[in-house]
Motif scaffolding. Structure first.
Motif, short mmCIF file in Angstrom:
data_model
loop_
_atom_site.label_atom_id
_atom_site.label_comp_id
_atom_site.label_asym_id
_atom_site.label_seq_id
_atom_site.Cartn_x
_atom_site.Cartn_y
_atom_site.Cartn_z
N SER A 88 15.84 -13.24 2.42
CA SER A 88 16.62 -14.24 3.35
C SER A 88 17.54 -15.02 2.26
CB SER A 88 15.48 -15.50 3.31
OG SER A 88 15.82 -16.55 3.93
N ASN A 128 18.30 -14.67 13.84
CA ASN A 128 17.68 -15.85 12.80
C ASN A 128 16.93 -15.33 11.76
OD1 ASN A 128 15.78 -18.04 11.71
ND2 ASN A 128 16.54 -19.05 13.47
N LYS A 129 16.92 -15.64 10.66
CA LYS A 129 16.68 -14.98 9.40
C LYS A 129 15.13 -15.19 9.34
CE LYS A 129 17.68 -18.66 6.04
NZ LYS A 129 18.40 -18.96 4.89
N SER A 130 14.49 -15.85 10.02
CA SER A 130 13.13 -16.00 10.16
C SER A 130 12.65 -14.96 10.96
CB SER A 130 12.50 -17.47 10.89
OG SER A 130 12.95 -17.25 12.02
N ASN A 131 13.37 -14.03 11.77
CA ASN A 131 13.02 -12.74 12.18
C ASN A 131 13.19 -11.49 11.56
OD1 ASN A 131 11.97 -14.37 14.67
ND2 ASN A 131 14.37 -14.11 15.38
#
Length: 394
Positions: A121, A270-273
């Motif tokens: 991340s 999105n970095k959550s993905n």
């Protein structure tokens, strides 16, 4: 001893322990620092006294993440006894002699930690910051610790959208010891970025007067200054005084400009993905449930570091088959030898060519972050993940 060294020497002389024992440290900015936001320090040295001739020089921004290169040693001869990620990049650049002869240099303090302290991340944020800088700069230098430098460099290689030079550098000795490689590496990295000779090369890694393709380079020794090597293929080129000599180019440099960019545009993700990908290492009689454990904990993909040309133990092979059948897990086969190629393929198994396991993990991680289709991902490995070149007929 330099003025910079004296600023923090009192704090470190009493400590005298290795860098690995410390959490990241951010010091109060010096007179050159412009802004502090949380643990990120943005700083740009003043350009007073610049002349029209200087203003014609290439613009290079140095983005710092910490590591040994920013290390403060216990004393001037403590080569391995130091506190990494201590000095600020604005102060370090200010100490470099003759930098104004090669580039207009600005700095940005992204962080001040060892390389292994950064998450994927964090690298997502770093890549976007590099691209932001390249909108106005002619090149970027990223300073980093060396432990996972090859991974940081390859992540940038796969994700930075600009074709302008990106050079990752660091050092094996802290800034404040005699005979340190830190100053020379930083100066030469700026020189290489300013030269423009690695445009369209993607990210390159530069230490010890050599520069290597991020895809192929690996750290080979935990202490020596010539630690970074490209197995079998060798360096891209060398820096000797004013000479920046390029002797070969990475395969990606040969791609047409229209297809040069990888599919991994982080601005659209999105970095959550970001996908979770792990590495399973094979050895004699291996098979204590590593693959099944990785899958149970959410791994969408697994890289196997196999023996020889990529073979894995019977137990691991059985777990791999079950993971593919039950969870549609994606695998990449590599060799634990660190060099040589692997061509083992099968259902949901991609050949890693000559990528080492750490590099193959990043390629698979980004691929799975943008697609779940096996054929699409395999195609990306065959193009952007491959080092093989083809010469068109004349």
């Amino acid at each position: 001893m330099s003025t910079l060294s004296m600023k923090v020497m009192k704090a470190t002389l009493a400590i005298g322990v290795t860098a690995a024992a410390f959490a990241p440290v951010i010091y109060t900015p010096s007179t050159y620092a412009a802004e502090v936001t949380g643990t990120v320090i943005s700083s740009t040295p003043p350009t007073a006294g610049s002349t029209p001739a200087v203003n014609k020089l290439p613009k290079v921004e140095v983005i710092a993440t910490g590591g040994t290169i920013a290390g403060q040693s216990a004393d001037a001869t403590s080569f391995a006894n130091y506190r990494a990620g201590t000095l600020l990049i604005a102060d370090m650049v200010a100490e470099l002699p003759d930098k104004n002869k090669i580039a207009q240099v600005s700095t940005y303090q992204f962080g001040n930690s060892g390389s292994s302290a950064y998450s994927i991340s964090d690298l997502y944020d770093l890549s976007l910051r590099v691209d932001q800088a390249l909108k106005t700069q002619d090149g970027v230098v990223v300073t980093s610790g060396t432990d996972t430098m090859e991974e940081i460099a390859y992540f940038l290689d796969l994700t930075v959208r600009s074709s302008k030079p990106v050079v990752v550098t660091g050092s094996m000795r802290p800034w404040t010891v005699i005979g340190s490689d830190a100053q020379a590496n930083l100066f030469n990295a700026i020189k290489l970025a300013a030269s423009g000779k690695t445009k369209y090369f993607g990210t390159v890694l530069m230490l010890n007067d050599e520069f290597h393709a991020a895809r192929e380079v690996t750290k080979s020794n935990s202490y020596r200054t010539d630690t970074f090597i490209t197995p079998e293929l060798g360096a891209l080129g060398y820096i000797d005084e004013d000479g920046v000599r390029v002797y070969r180019a990475p395969a990606r440099a040969l791609l047409p400009a229209s297809t040069w960019n990888t599919p991994f545009d982080l601005s659209k993700l999105n970095k959550s993905n970001l996908a979770k990908v792990e590495i399973a290492y094979s050895y004699q009689d291996a098979g204590a449930g590593a693959i099944s454990s990785f899958v149970a904990n959410g791994a969408a993909g697994i890289v196997t570091a196999g023996t020889g040309a990529g073979g894995i133990s019977r137990a691991m092979s059985a777990e791999r088959t079950a993971a593919i059948a039950d969870h549609n897990t994606m695998f990449v086969a590599t060799t634990r030898t660190g060099s040589g190629s692997n061509y083992s393929t099968g259902k949901n198994i991609i050949a890693g060519d000559n990528l080492n396991a750490a590099h193959a993990r990043l390629m698979l991680l980004l691929s799975l972050s943008f697609s779940k289709d096996f054929d699409t991902i395999k195609g990306w490995f065959d193009t952007y993940g491959s080092a093989q070149v083809s010469v068109p007929e004349k």
